[in-house]
Scaffold this motif. Sequence first.
Motif, mmCIF file in Angstrom:
data_model
loop_
_atom_site.group_PDB
_atom_site.id
_atom_site.type_symbol
_atom_site.label_atom_id
_atom_site.label_comp_id
_atom_site.label_asym_id
_atom_site.label_seq_id
_atom_site.Cartn_x
_atom_site.Cartn_y
_atom_site.Cartn_z
ATOM 1 N N PHE A 185 0.824 -1.205 0.000
ATOM 2 C CA PHE A 185 0.000 0.000 0.000
ATOM 3 C C PHE A 185 0.859 1.256 0.000
ATOM 4 O O PHE A 185 0.613 2.192 -0.761
ATOM 5 C CB PHE A 185 -0.935 0.002 1.207
ATOM 6 C CG PHE A 185 -1.647 1.311 1.408
ATOM 7 C CD1 PHE A 185 -2.751 1.632 0.631
ATOM 8 C CD2 PHE A 185 -1.199 2.241 2.338
ATOM 9 C CE1 PHE A 185 -3.399 2.847 0.783
ATOM 10 C CE2 PHE A 185 -1.840 3.455 2.501
ATOM 11 C CZ PHE A 185 -2.942 3.759 1.723
ATOM 12 N N THR A 186 1.873 1.290 0.853
ATOM 13 C CA THR A 186 2.700 2.499 0.945
ATOM 14 C C THR A 186 3.459 2.762 -0.351
ATOM 15 O O THR A 186 3.605 3.914 -0.770
ATOM 16 C CB THR A 186 3.686 2.389 2.120
ATOM 17 O OG1 THR A 186 4.532 1.238 1.932
ATOM 18 C CG2 THR A 186 2.948 2.238 3.438
ATOM 19 N N GLN A 187 3.914 1.700 -0.999
ATOM 20 C CA GLN A 187 4.606 1.871 -2.277
ATOM 21 C C GLN A 187 3.689 2.502 -3.308
ATOM 22 O O GLN A 187 4.081 3.424 -4.038
ATOM 23 C CB GLN A 187 5.122 0.527 -2.777
ATOM 24 C CG GLN A 187 5.879 0.626 -4.095
ATOM 25 C CD GLN A 187 6.239 -0.743 -4.652
ATOM 26 O OE1 GLN A 187 5.439 -1.660 -4.603
ATOM 27 N NE2 GLN A 187 7.449 -0.871 -5.173
ATOM 28 N N ALA A 188 2.434 2.021 -3.358
ATOM 29 C CA ALA A 188 1.479 2.563 -4.328
ATOM 30 C C ALA A 188 1.159 4.024 -4.033
ATOM 31 O O ALA A 188 1.075 4.853 -4.949
ATOM 32 C CB ALA A 188 0.201 1.723 -4.310
ATOM 33 N N LEU A 189 0.989 4.359 -2.757
ATOM 34 C CA LEU A 189 0.645 5.729 -2.390
ATOM 35 C C LEU A 189 1.792 6.687 -2.691
ATOM 36 O O LEU A 189 1.582 7.772 -3.258
ATOM 37 C CB LEU A 189 0.278 5.792 -0.910
ATOM 38 C CG LEU A 189 -0.166 7.165 -0.398
ATOM 39 C CD1 LEU A 189 -1.545 7.511 -0.962
ATOM 40 C CD2 LEU A 189 -0.210 7.195 1.128
ATOM 41 N N LEU A 190 3.014 6.318 -2.315
ATOM 42 C CA LEU A 190 4.155 7.208 -2.513
ATOM 43 C C LEU A 190 4.522 7.329 -3.992
ATOM 44 O O LEU A 190 5.048 8.365 -4.416
ATOM 45 C CB LEU A 190 5.353 6.698 -1.705
ATOM 46 C CG LEU A 190 5.175 6.720 -0.184
ATOM 47 C CD1 LEU A 190 6.414 6.169 0.506
ATOM 48 C CD2 LEU A 190 4.863 8.130 0.323
ATOM 49 N N ARG A 191 4.256 6.287 -4.756
ATOM 50 C CA ARG A 191 4.507 6.375 -6.196
ATOM 51 C C ARG A 191 3.545 7.355 -6.845
ATOM 52 O O ARG A 191 3.917 8.132 -7.732
ATOM 53 C CB ARG A 191 4.385 4.996 -6.835
ATOM 54 C CG ARG A 191 4.728 4.983 -8.324
ATOM 55 C CD ARG A 191 4.826 3.563 -8.880
ATOM 56 N NE ARG A 191 3.604 2.821 -8.690
ATOM 57 C CZ ARG A 191 3.500 1.733 -7.931
ATOM 58 N NH1 ARG A 191 4.570 1.282 -7.282
ATOM 59 N NH2 ARG A 191 2.347 1.106 -7.807
ATOM 60 N N GLN A 192 2.291 7.347 -6.395
ATOM 61 C CA GLN A 192 1.285 8.252 -6.958
ATOM 62 C C GLN A 192 1.472 9.681 -6.471
ATOM 63 O O GLN A 192 1.194 10.633 -7.202
ATOM 64 C CB GLN A 192 -0.111 7.758 -6.580
ATOM 65 C CG GLN A 192 -1.244 8.596 -7.183
ATOM 66 C CD GLN A 192 -2.613 8.037 -6.828
ATOM 67 O OE1 GLN A 192 -2.722 6.957 -6.256
ATOM 68 N NE2 GLN A 192 -3.651 8.780 -7.156
ATOM 69 N N HIS A 193 1.975 9.838 -5.242
ATOM 70 C CA HIS A 193 2.160 11.169 -4.647
ATOM 71 C C HIS A 193 3.583 11.267 -4.076
ATOM 72 O O HIS A 193 3.790 11.153 -2.871
ATOM 73 C CB HIS A 193 1.121 11.404 -3.552
ATOM 74 C CG HIS A 193 -0.291 11.328 -4.038
ATOM 75 N ND1 HIS A 193 -0.907 12.357 -4.723
ATOM 76 C CD2 HIS A 193 -1.198 10.327 -3.965
ATOM 77 C CE1 HIS A 193 -2.134 12.001 -5.032
ATOM 78 N NE2 HIS A 193 -2.345 10.778 -4.593
ATOM 79 N N PRO A 194 4.570 11.478 -4.940
ATOM 80 C CA PRO A 194 5.979 11.481 -4.496
ATOM 81 C C PRO A 194 6.314 12.603 -3.523
ATOM 82 O O PRO A 194 7.347 12.547 -2.858
ATOM 83 C CB PRO A 194 6.759 11.613 -5.807
ATOM 84 C CG PRO A 194 5.785 12.197 -6.784
ATOM 85 C CD PRO A 194 4.452 11.665 -6.391
ATOM 86 N N GLY A 195 5.457 13.604 -3.410
ATOM 87 C CA GLY A 195 5.718 14.692 -2.470
ATOM 88 C C GLY A 195 5.281 14.381 -1.052
ATOM 89 O O GLY A 195 5.532 15.177 -0.134
ATOM 90 N N MET A 196 4.664 13.233 -0.840
ATOM 91 C CA MET A 196 4.176 12.880 0.486
ATOM 92 C C MET A 196 5.209 12.053 1.244
ATOM 93 O O MET A 196 6.061 11.373 0.652
ATOM 94 C CB MET A 196 2.869 12.077 0.395
ATOM 95 C CG MET A 196 1.703 12.845 -0.196
ATOM 96 S SD MET A 196 0.114 12.019 0.101
ATOM 97 C CE MET A 196 -0.114 12.410 1.847
ATOM 98 N N THR A 197 5.142 12.120 2.557
ATOM 99 C CA THR A 197 5.897 11.222 3.425
ATOM 100 C C THR A 197 4.887 10.364 4.182
ATOM 101 O O THR A 197 3.697 10.672 4.227
ATOM 102 C CB THR A 197 6.775 11.994 4.428
ATOM 103 O OG1 THR A 197 5.928 12.835 5.239
ATOM 104 C CG2 THR A 197 7.798 12.847 3.706
ATOM 105 N N LEU A 198 5.371 9.302 4.787
ATOM 106 C CA LEU A 198 4.459 8.339 5.404
ATOM 107 C C LEU A 198 4.870 8.056 6.843
ATOM 108 O O LEU A 198 6.052 7.884 7.152
ATOM 109 C CB LEU A 198 4.466 7.045 4.600
ATOM 110 C CG LEU A 198 3.424 6.007 4.985
ATOM 111 C CD1 LEU A 198 2.047 6.444 4.522
ATOM 112 C CD2 LEU A 198 3.774 4.659 4.387
#
Length: 299
Positions: free
Chosen positions: A108-121
């Motif tokens: 899940f985190t890989q998919a989210l960060l790939r779609q929104h590279p400006g976000m941190t988790l």
Amino acid sequence: MQLRALRYFVTLAREEHFARAADICGVAQPTLSSALNSLETQLGKRLVERDRRYIGLTEEGRAMLPWAQQLLAAHEAMVHAVEALGGPLRGEFRLGAIPAAMPSVGQFTQALLRQHPGMTLSVRSQTSREIMRAIEAFEIDAGVTYLDHESPSNVISVPLYAERYVFVTAEAGTQRESGAVSWQEVARHPLCLLHQGMQNRRILDGLLDAHGLSATPRATADSYIALLAMVQSGGLATVMPERYVDLIEGTDWAHVRPLAMDAAISRIGLVVGDRGPLDPVAAAALNCARRIAGESMRD
């Protein structure tokens, strides 16, 4: 009324400690205290009981807390909505996940960060009840938790996968049995399990009870890593989600057998608060979860 003061107030209510709250907010403790004093003066009410240290919220403070949380969340969602018009989202995404789902968080985190590279988790290990409380208090943006047992309410959910269990023992150098393990065999072993504050343990207790059995573990913990360490030391066995098998696959001490079950036990999925308008961050999380679920169905 300044959002900064509200943020200090909400942080203090959560941390229940002035110095810790000030550190999280990135200010000196006198600065935080001064802002809270100004907020109380503006409202004409005392919000925090204190005598050189934090004692608790007053009745007025407790009444104000959920509204302060909602105001801060609405402001953050407004910023996200404006950002979303100009491109990928930015900022921190806060995810709570039950221990049973931790091995699945990476996809899940890989998919989210790939779609929104400006976000941190930021990922927190939480019980299912802690996840629901944190969503209600706007402390996390989404959670990964059980959907079928003690079903969460007031949320939008996307099922990610169905959970199955395995039985793990340490049998290095011995004749290893094969095949599925019955619940009767599980109950005969000295066990280490999660404590009863964890929903996974309550599910296991229910499954044993359905077979007229019960478990009195010799040891309990709040993480599967701790359970595996106790099993490896010898003498104890445990039951855990099959998705943890990758952590011990290939070791010379672990013996893993599936449990005899006719079907998957329960679904685990992503949940966000069912609020309108939906925060673009929550919407992004749902989109990622739906994409993962769709890929899983195609597989």
